[in-house]
Write an enzyme that holds these catalytic residues in place. Structure first.
Site, PDB file in Angstrom:
ATOM      1  N   HIS A 432       0.803  -1.221   0.000  1.00  0.00           N
ATOM      2  CA  HIS A 432       0.000   0.000   0.000  1.00  0.00           C
ATOM      3  C   HIS A 432       0.835   1.270   0.000  1.00  0.00           C
ATOM      4  O   HIS A 432       0.280   2.361   0.103  1.00  0.00           O
ATOM      5  CB  HIS A 432      -0.929   0.025   1.215  1.00  0.00           C
ATOM      6  CG  HIS A 432      -2.137  -0.838   1.078  1.00  0.00           C
ATOM      7  ND1 HIS A 432      -3.274  -0.452   0.389  1.00  0.00           N
ATOM      8  CD2 HIS A 432      -2.392  -2.080   1.536  1.00  0.00           C
ATOM      9  CE1 HIS A 432      -4.181  -1.411   0.443  1.00  0.00           C
ATOM     10  NE2 HIS A 432      -3.667  -2.416   1.130  1.00  0.00           N
ATOM     11  N   LYS A 717      -8.776  13.516   4.500  1.00  0.00           N
ATOM     12  CA  LYS A 717      -7.919  12.341   4.565  1.00  0.00           C
ATOM     13  C   LYS A 717      -6.969  12.545   5.737  1.00  0.00           C
ATOM     14  O   LYS A 717      -6.868  13.645   6.277  1.00  0.00           O
ATOM     15  CB  LYS A 717      -7.145  12.126   3.268  1.00  0.00           C
ATOM     16  CG  LYS A 717      -6.449  13.360   2.728  1.00  0.00           C
ATOM     17  CD  LYS A 717      -5.864  13.105   1.344  1.00  0.00           C
ATOM     18  CE  LYS A 717      -6.943  13.151   0.284  1.00  0.00           C
ATOM     19  NZ  LYS A 717      -6.969  12.039  -0.622  1.00  0.00           N
ATOM     20  N   ARG A 718      -6.284  11.487   6.141  1.00  0.00           N
ATOM     21  CA  ARG A 718      -5.382  11.646   7.273  1.00  0.00           C
ATOM     22  C   ARG A 718      -4.336  12.716   6.942  1.00  0.00           C
ATOM     23  O   ARG A 718      -3.936  12.889   5.801  1.00  0.00           O
ATOM     24  CB  ARG A 718      -4.728  10.321   7.655  1.00  0.00           C
ATOM     25  CG  ARG A 718      -3.839   9.693   6.614  1.00  0.00           C
ATOM     26  CD  ARG A 718      -3.422   8.279   7.045  1.00  0.00           C
ATOM     27  NE  ARG A 718      -2.698   7.591   5.971  1.00  0.00           N
ATOM     28  CZ  ARG A 718      -1.390   7.621   5.823  1.00  0.00           C
ATOM     29  NH1 ARG A 718      -0.652   8.315   6.676  1.00  0.00           N
ATOM     30  NH2 ARG A 718      -0.806   6.963   4.840  1.00  0.00           N
ATOM     31  N   LYS A 723       0.487  14.112   1.560  1.00  0.00           N
ATOM     32  CA  LYS A 723      -0.865  14.374   1.045  1.00  0.00           C
ATOM     33  C   LYS A 723      -1.089  15.865   0.798  1.00  0.00           C
ATOM     34  O   LYS A 723      -2.048  16.261   0.182  1.00  0.00           O
ATOM     35  CB  LYS A 723      -1.919  13.809   2.003  1.00  0.00           C
ATOM     36  CG  LYS A 723      -1.895  12.279   2.054  1.00  0.00           C
ATOM     37  CD  LYS A 723      -2.935  11.735   3.008  1.00  0.00           C
ATOM     38  CE  LYS A 723      -2.882  10.222   3.106  1.00  0.00           C
ATOM     39  NZ  LYS A 723      -3.389   9.543   1.895  1.00  0.00           N
ATOM     40  N   THR A 829      -8.665   6.011  -2.038  1.00  0.00           N
ATOM     41  CA  THR A 829     -10.028   5.537  -2.319  1.00  0.00           C
ATOM     42  C   THR A 829     -11.048   6.654  -2.167  1.00  0.00           C
ATOM     43  O   THR A 829     -12.121   6.585  -2.749  1.00  0.00           O
ATOM     44  CB  THR A 829     -10.413   4.372  -1.390  1.00  0.00           C
ATOM     45  OG1 THR A 829     -10.176   4.753  -0.028  1.00  0.00           O
ATOM     46  CG2 THR A 829      -9.606   3.126  -1.713  1.00  0.00           C
ATOM     47  N   LYS A 833     -14.711   7.720  -4.214  1.00  0.00           N
ATOM     48  CA  LYS A 833     -16.014   8.035  -3.602  1.00  0.00           C
ATOM     49  C   LYS A 833     -16.516   9.387  -4.080  1.00  0.00           C
ATOM     50  O   LYS A 833     -17.709   9.555  -4.371  1.00  0.00           O
ATOM     51  CB  LYS A 833     -15.889   8.017  -2.078  1.00  0.00           C
ATOM     52  CG  LYS A 833     -15.468   6.682  -1.504  1.00  0.00           C
ATOM     53  CD  LYS A 833     -14.970   6.839  -0.065  1.00  0.00           C
ATOM     54  CE  LYS A 833     -14.218   5.594   0.381  1.00  0.00           C
ATOM     55  NZ  LYS A 833     -13.483   5.800   1.644  1.00  0.00           N
TER      56      LYS A 833
END
Length: 987
Positions: A432, A717-718, A723, A829, A833
């Site tokens: 991952h 998101k975290r 990110k 993911t 969505k």
């Protein structure tokens, strides 16, 4: 005659019999979950039994909902209409209470409703596993440290197709279904995409009728509950189990021993025995996972840890040493206290390793027990890989590999070769991440202390790997061989085993000719146990030897022509062979996962390419057939059908069928209506209604009031530097600064109104991520209270982001940011969505963004930033001092440091973007490099949003193009290409 079932009894004590309520016969079967009620083929039939009680809700008599009137035996079945459901809810409110009897308030209504749903799930659940046991087909087992499920009630009744009936029943009882559902806390079993993916997979496995189980840990306090204060993020323990969990059933009859520490000894039988140490017990808690429009209901088994009562030191307690008395229980229980305990300390590291081993050992013992039971008296271990597929979700369950070998060799008596072959054919690994810090490594010293037997096994696996490498590359180029061995070994910074080290030792000049007389194949040198043993006596005392029964013999000149090793003078071992004493000895878990399994997969096309071409290139060249791509997906049931019912109804009406929920390819048919004005009108109404829900959520959670007429721009998101929430908020700061420099008229002409929404947790010890959270909330406090700006710009950080919050935010989203540094996000993911719900994405060519852009169309995706193949050169350019930042980037950094957003010192945060080298500096994630491209792209977003017809068309085409990203498609690929399992329809 069969006795009526008492739902309040201890399920573990119920006899393993199946009662057919259509006759008085009792049919024996082997059930492994709970009492199974067989009531015909219709899964929506509700078994009832006669029992009259006084209701606390009304003065009417009510019936026990597990039987009814009309049968001479007092047994009947009734359809699950709203009246029957109402009766069942009343029954559970009265007879399985978790609250005082005086009132039927919302919390009590939730528990009674959930317990009534659970009755139906248990019935289907037992039917499923009774049939699986009888058929004895191959089954997949999905091991994950996280299962981020979210709330279960609406998902369960939706999959059972009983949403309308439950809504009607609760209305009759004075409550609203949505209000009741909101009483359920999110299950605190995960944090980010890893756990959400695992839960999506379970939904798809059940829906597609694949035989499978999930295995995880039951975290008492979750990761943490996030509070936002004036100082930023504050962590407190989750309270999700405080009132109990109606969806789980403790299986006190299903438990397994787990051992830590101790030592390994060799018995008189020649077998290794792991003795002494610390012994605990893993106890199973089961949660049913229903499929959509199917009776198939699979299982999520979670482990909790404790010790036997006799481990409580009563003498110490009576002597007043209460801490010592409870020490064993406390040490056991804390293993399942929280997800990802802080690992800055040795105690934290030890606890994490204990968690991982508990998951692996308990699950594998359970899997083996099920295999043996289903095999009855004909256990054939060679069939194990034909009946069992174990999928390791990331490296956390990697200890499955040595643990399965230990169980097969030490407990079941198989040989090393048999166990190694079975393990490799059984396990598979999903990667991952390509981030170095996320590719797990464990201290060899810690593992040796905690799991001594497993270190022995890992050392043997490491030698097996080196045999393979040497057999392929030979010994002609020893420096190249050394490089490959060091890069690929499981054990890092550890001396080579004597048999391998000997290859690198060159004889002295006067021994060269004698050396050349030895006719030895490189592969034979490694595989010859006699040679290994001889060298081992001279250089290292081996803790264990490999079996001799299938090893080839060594071809050499007669012994009298070859000096012994004691007589042969050799040079000193080359210095490059020696481990660096300044560096720790480590166990590379990803390497172990690759070597020990038969398949390795990435989770997006670009990610898999990076895995094959960069991160694990040497392994890919050695075993190319092991490597697969399985692009992630999300369940369309939870992530559009149930969380966005208004849009789902529109899609169904325009497609003329609801089949798209199971066959998302049909979503592609929306393309033909992308320009239809009637669809545009309906689409926009649905979006606005969802935005109104978010307006209420924001006011409730933060106190801020936002306008539903503004664009909803969301990044949830975290919190992590890669990110790049920092890029997003710096872009907002630049936007705010430019607004402040303009007149009111000018800024309204220039900028589209936006509500910029953030959500996500920063790991408790990740200081830089917590600084980013603090920065976002400080910017929000300034911007949201600036009267000059008003509704033109709002910044919102929603605390304690979780699945339930996502289910509200995502349907309302209009722009979603997926802006990680290219090449660093495995897949993502949430991007799937958002696209599925008609949100337009802005992002880099990273992870699944690449494939989403292909499917929705390049014109319907806002792309910016450097490409993955450019990143290494850009970092090199920065290190060489050649990077020249855009003046707007310099401007925004100065503005932040000017104190515009309060008195907090942001020097450390902004300092990470400065300099050309050094840990925590030099802008490793290329925020500055991509900043001008990002600003330009955001201008394009504003322009597109002004044209609402164009924007709505883009939104429709995003939903239409999202069909590929269903977890149903992903699970079919796993099932066919890795697990080799088939769907099983219940009779």
């Amino acid at each position: 005659m069969a006795s009526p079932v008492n739902l309040r009894s201890n399920f573990s004590s119920i006899p393993r019999i199946s009662t057919d309520f259509r006759s008085s016969s009792i049919v024996p079967f082997t059930s492994h979950l709970f009492f199974s009620v067989q009531s015909g083929r219709n899964s929506r039939r509700c078994p009832l039994r006669t029992l009259r009680v006084r209701s606390i809700i009304t003065d009417r008599d009510i019936k026990d909902p597990v039987s009814g009137d009309g049968d001479p035996n007092g047994i009947n079945t009734l359809a699950c209409d709203s009246s029957a459901i109402e009766t069942r809810i009343k029954y559970h409110a009265e007879f399985t209470p978790s609250f005082s009897p005086e009132h039927f308030n919302l919390p009590k209504a939730y528990f009674a409703t959930a317990e009534s749903v659970r009755d139906e799930l248990i019935r289907n659940w037992n039917l499923t596993y009774d049939y699986y046991d009888r058929m004895n087909m191959k089954q997949a087992y999905y091991l994950s440290m996280e299962f981020l499920q979210g709330r279960a009630l609406l998902n369960a009744i939706g999959n059972l197709e009983l949403t309308g009936e439950y809504a009607d029943a609760l209305t009759k009882l004075g409550h609203n279904l949505e209000s009741v559902a909101r009483q359920e806390p999110d299950a605190a079993l995960g944090n980010g995409g890893l756990g959400r993916l695992a839960s999506c997979f379970l939904d798809s496995l059940a829906t597609l009728n694949y035989p499978a189980w999930g295995y995880g840990l039951r975290y008492k306090y979750g990761l943490f509950q996030q509070n936002i204060t004036k100082d930023g993020q504050e962590e407190v323990a989750e309270s999700w189990l405080e009132m109990g969990n109606p969806w789980e059933i403790v299986r006190n009859d299903v438990s397994y021993p787990i051992k830590f520490y101790g030592k390994v000894v060799e018995g008189s039988d020649g077998k290794k025995h792991w003795i002494g140490g610390e012994n605990i017990k893993a106890v199973a808690y089961d949660i049913p996972i229903p499929g959509y429009k199917t009776k198939t209901t699979i299982n999520l088994r979670l482990w909790s840890t404790k010790v036997q009562p006799q481990d409580f030191d009563l003498s110490a307690f009576n002597a007043g040493d209460h801490v010592k008395a409870n020490e064993a229980q406390a040490n056991a229980e804390k293993i399942c206290f929280i997800l990802y305990p802080g690992d800055d300390s040795m105690e934290g590291k030890s606890l994490r390793l204990k968690q991982q081993y508990t998951l692996c050992s308990a699950s594998l013992q359970d899997i083996i027990a099920r295999f043996e039971r289903r095999s009855r008296n004909l256990v054939n271990w060679e069939e194990f890989p034909e009946k069992v597929a174990v999928q390791m979700n990331d490296t956390h369950p990697t200890l499955c590999i040595p643990e399965l070998i230990r169980l097969l060799v030490d407990v079941k008596g198989l040989s090393w070769n048999e166990a190694w072959s079975i393990t490799q054919r059984t396990t598979a690994y999903t990667n991952h991440t390509v981030l170095p810090e996320a590719l797990e490594k464990w201290s060899l010293e810690l593992m040796q202390m905690l799991l001594p037997r497993h270190v022995e096994i890992i050392e043997m696996i490491d030698e097996e790997l080196m045999k393979d490498i040497i057999s392929v590359h030979g010994t002609a180029d020893l420096e190249l061989l050394d490089e490959k061995l060091r890069h690929m070994r499981i054990l890092e910074n550890l001396e080579f085993p004597p048999s391998v080290a000997q290859l690198f030792v060159k004889p002295k000049e006067d021994q060269v000719k004698l050396k050349e007389k030895v006719l030895v194949k490189p592969s034979d040198i490694v595989e010859n146990e006699e040679f290994e043993s001889q060298v081992g006596r001279e250089e290292v005392k081996l803790e264990e030897e490999e079996p001799v029964d299938e090893e080839p013999s060594l071809e050499e000149e007669p012994v009298d022509e070859e000096p012994s090793l004691e007589e042969k003078p050799v040079d000193e071992e080359p210095s490059f062979l020696k481990p660096d004493p300044k560096l720790p000895k480590m166990v590379r878990m990803a390497n172990l996962s690759i070597v020990g399994g038969h398949a390795v997969n990435g989770v997006a096309e670009i990610h898999t390419d990076i895995v094959k071409e960069e991160v694990f290139n040497e392994f890919y060249k050695l075993w190319p057939s092991k490597f697969h791509n399985k692009t992630n997906g999300v369940t369309p049931r939870r992530w559009i059908r149930f969380c966005n019912p208004e849009l789902s109804k529109i899609i169904t009406n325009w497609l003329g069928t609801e089949d798209w929920v199971l066959n998302t390819k049909k979503l592609g048919e929306l393309r033909q209506f992308a320009d239809n004005e009637d669809l545009h009108m309906e689409w926009k109404v649905a979006k606005r209604n969802n935005k109104l829900k978010v307006v209420s959520l924001i006011k409730e959670r933060t106190g801020y009031i936002v306008s539903p007429d503004a664009m909803f721009d969301i990044q949830v998101k975290r919190i992590h530097e890669y990110k790049r929430q920092l890029l997003n908020i710096l872009g907002i700061v630049y936007r705010y600064k430019k607004m402040k420099e303009m007149s009111a008229t000018k800024r309204k002409e220039r900028f589209v109104p936006r509500v910029c929404i953030f959500g996500g947790k920063a790991f408790a010890t990740y200081v830089q991520a917590k600084r980013i959270v603090k920065f976002i909330t400080d910017v929000a406090a300034t911007v949201n209270n600036d009267p000059d700006i008003g509704d033109l710009l709002k910044v919102i950080f929603i605390p304690d982001y979780n699945v339930s919050v996502a289910e509200t935010l995502i349907p309302a989203s209009e722009l979603s940011q997926h802006i990680s540094t290219a090449g660093m996000e495995a897949s993502g993911t949430s991007n799937m969505k958002f696209a599925m719900n008609g949100c337009v994405l802005i992002g880099t060519l990273d992870g699944a963004n690449v494939e989403i852009r292909q499917e929705v169309g390049e014109d319907n995706f806002f792309l910016f930033g450097a490409r993955a193949h450019e990143i290494a050169d850009l970092r090199k350019e920065r290190a060489e001092g050649k990077f020249v930042p855009d003046k707007r980037f310099t401007e925004v950094k100065k503005f932040v440091l000017s104190g515009a957003f309060g008195t907090y010192n942001y020097q450390e945060l902004i300092g990470s973007l400065e300099g050309n080298e050094g840990f925590g500096r030099a802008d490793y994630f290329l925020v500055g490099k991509d900043f001008p491209s990002y600003l330009q792209c955001q201008e394009m977003v504003d322009e597109a949003y002004r044209d609402q017809k164009k924007w709505t068309r883009m939104s429709i085409l995003n939903t239409a193009g999202s069909y590929k990203f269903s977890s149903d498609r992903t699970i079919h690929e796993y099932a066919n290409e890795i697990w080799n399992i088939e769907p099983v329809l219940l009779p």
